[in-house]
Design a protein around this motif. Structure first.
Motif, PDB file in Angstrom:
ATOM      1  N   GLU A 104     -14.953  79.504  23.148  1.00  0.00           N
ATOM      2  CA  GLU A 104     -14.513  79.372  21.758  1.00  0.00           C
ATOM      3  C   GLU A 104     -13.040  79.745  21.640  1.00  0.00           C
ATOM      4  O   GLU A 104     -12.519  80.512  22.460  1.00  0.00           O
ATOM      5  N   ASP A 125     -14.334  82.786  16.925  1.00  0.00           N
ATOM      6  CA  ASP A 125     -15.294  83.291  17.916  1.00  0.00           C
ATOM      7  C   ASP A 125     -16.570  83.840  17.287  1.00  0.00           C
ATOM      8  O   ASP A 125     -17.050  84.908  17.654  1.00  0.00           O
ATOM      9  N   LEU A 182     -23.378  87.054  19.635  1.00  0.00           N
ATOM     10  CA  LEU A 182     -24.100  87.448  20.844  1.00  0.00           C
ATOM     11  C   LEU A 182     -23.940  88.937  21.110  1.00  0.00           C
ATOM     12  O   LEU A 182     -24.889  89.620  21.498  1.00  0.00           O
ATOM     13  N   LEU A 183     -22.741  89.445  20.921  1.00  0.00           N
ATOM     14  CA  LEU A 183     -22.500  90.868  21.146  1.00  0.00           C
ATOM     15  C   LEU A 183     -23.263  91.721  20.144  1.00  0.00           C
ATOM     16  O   LEU A 183     -23.754  92.809  20.480  1.00  0.00           O
ATOM     17  N   THR A 241     -19.677  82.791  17.556  1.00  0.00           N
ATOM     18  CA  THR A 241     -20.811  82.873  18.480  1.00  0.00           C
ATOM     19  C   THR A 241     -20.654  84.051  19.447  1.00  0.00           C
ATOM     20  O   THR A 241     -21.621  84.760  19.727  1.00  0.00           O
ATOM     21  N   ARG A 242     -19.441  84.255  19.963  1.00  0.00           N
ATOM     22  CA  ARG A 242     -19.210  85.395  20.858  1.00  0.00           C
ATOM     23  C   ARG A 242     -19.540  86.708  20.137  1.00  0.00           C
ATOM     24  O   ARG A 242     -20.239  87.574  20.670  1.00  0.00           O
ATOM     25  N   ARG A 243     -19.066  86.839  18.900  1.00  0.00           N
ATOM     26  CA  ARG A 243     -19.339  88.057  18.133  1.00  0.00           C
ATOM     27  C   ARG A 243     -20.835  88.197  17.850  1.00  0.00           C
ATOM     28  O   ARG A 243     -21.390  89.298  17.899  1.00  0.00           O
ATOM     29  N   ILE A 288     -21.740  79.030  30.414  1.00  0.00           N
ATOM     30  CA  ILE A 288     -20.681  79.815  29.774  1.00  0.00           C
ATOM     31  C   ILE A 288     -20.091  79.022  28.614  1.00  0.00           C
ATOM     32  O   ILE A 288     -19.602  77.904  28.793  1.00  0.00           O
ATOM     33  N   GLU A 291     -22.849  83.874  28.740  1.00  0.00           N
ATOM     34  CA  GLU A 291     -21.757  84.563  28.046  1.00  0.00           C
ATOM     35  C   GLU A 291     -20.916  83.537  27.305  1.00  0.00           C
ATOM     36  O   GLU A 291     -20.984  82.337  27.568  1.00  0.00           O
ATOM     37  N   VAL A 292     -20.118  84.041  26.373  1.00  0.00           N
ATOM     38  CA  VAL A 292     -19.170  83.195  25.648  1.00  0.00           C
ATOM     39  C   VAL A 292     -17.793  83.831  25.755  1.00  0.00           C
ATOM     40  O   VAL A 292     -17.616  85.020  25.472  1.00  0.00           O
ATOM     41  N   LEU A 293     -16.821  83.028  26.178  1.00  0.00           N
ATOM     42  CA  LEU A 293     -15.451  83.489  26.323  1.00  0.00           C
ATOM     43  C   LEU A 293     -14.619  83.019  25.138  1.00  0.00           C
ATOM     44  O   LEU A 293     -14.881  81.963  24.565  1.00  0.00           O
ATOM     45  N   ALA A 294     -13.597  83.782  24.782  1.00  0.00           N
ATOM     46  CA  ALA A 294     -12.671  83.398  23.721  1.00  0.00           C
ATOM     47  C   ALA A 294     -11.286  83.193  24.332  1.00  0.00           C
ATOM     48  O   ALA A 294     -10.845  84.006  25.160  1.00  0.00           O
TER      49      ALA A 294
END
Length: 272
Positions: A167, A172, A178-179, A174-176, A164, A216-219
């Motif tokens: 960021e 964020d 990945l989505l 990387t999170r964006r 996991i 997953e990546v959390l913000a």
């Protein structure tokens, strides 16, 4: 729920962060470089400066004008020349490549380099040798060099362990990405207390690895990052920088996480 937290203490590493692993691994693969050059907000800068001392070659480090003065001083202490006047996150890449071409120095990228990524993965290899498999590991995410190296190792050794990323909500990318299923570039340089992860877009080499191995990546919020840093210093009795607080921050925000967790503490280059 009570949890078991396993901290991998990279803030105690030479130069004060995990970054020396990737920088030194990349430097040691070179055949008689004239010198080394890099672009960094601070921790990778110190890793490359230290690596140049190991190789006995000169080093120029391009650092953002608003980067930590503590980190700039540390880079100079290893004998490197710091170039920071007028350097921003919009022109830094152009400046470092110009210096590399002018002086014939080898450019060691902070994250988008296969040898750097491999070097960062060694911390996860050590972790797997030091403990049994946790249910998940949490890793701070900037350009992706750290998490891509760690995730590659973790999934090879412990396929059932979730990887996991964490960021700042203000950075964020990387999170964006990945989505969206593709690399997303932030509209402006991010402003966050976690100065080690102020990238605007994931790396071209790191992002496919992140897509393959990161679950997953959390913000997280800025106040959570700072509170996590304070808690780590208060209870672990260790000096850590705000970026290191990223991996603890999701727990403070009530994220749904398993009981046994591995937390990679990325750096300790900080002064109050």
């Amino acid at each position: 729920m009570s949890r078991e937290l396993l901290f991998k203490s990279e803030h105690l590493q030479k130069t004060g962060s995990f970054k020396v692993r990737g920088a030194l691994n990349a430097a040691l693969q070179l055949d008689g470089p004239r010198g080394l050059v890099t672009l960094s907000s601070g921790n990778h800068a110190q890793g490359v400066a230290f690596s140049s001392r190991v190789l006995g070659v000169p080093c120029v480090v391009v650092m953002y004008e608003d980067a930590s003065e503590t980190k700039k001083a540390a880079v100079r202490s290893y004998g490197a020349t710091v170039v920071d006047e007028g350097v921003t996150r919009l022109n830094g890449e152009e400046r470092v490549r110009a210096i590399a071409a002018e002086r014939g120095f080898h450019y060691i990228h902070a994250y988008d380099d296969a040898q750097v990524m491999a070097g960062q993965g060694t911390q996860a290899l050590e972790f797997t040798e030091q403990t049994g498999a946790p249910e998940a590991v949490l890793v701070a995410v900037g350009g992706g060099g750290m998490i891509s190296g760690i995730a590659t190792v973790i999934k090879a050794v412990w396929p059932g362990t979730r990887v996991i990323g964490v960021e700042p909500a203000a950075a964020d990318d990387t999170r964006r990405s990945l989505l969206a299923g593709r690399r997303i570039r932030l509209e402006a340089p991010p402003r966050t207390v976690a100065d080690g992860v102020q990238t605007m877009m994931p790396g071209a080499l790191t992002f496919p690895v992140v897509q393959k191995y990161v679950d997953e990546v959390l913000a997280v919020r800025e106040e959570s990052i700072l509170e996590a840093q304070r808690l780590m210093m208060r209870h672990l009795k260790q000096v850590v920088e705000p970026t290191a607080g990223l991996t603890l921050a999701p727990l403070l925000e009530g994220a749904e996480l398993p009981r046994r967790l591995g937390l990679f503490v990325c750096g300790g280059n900080w002064l109050p």
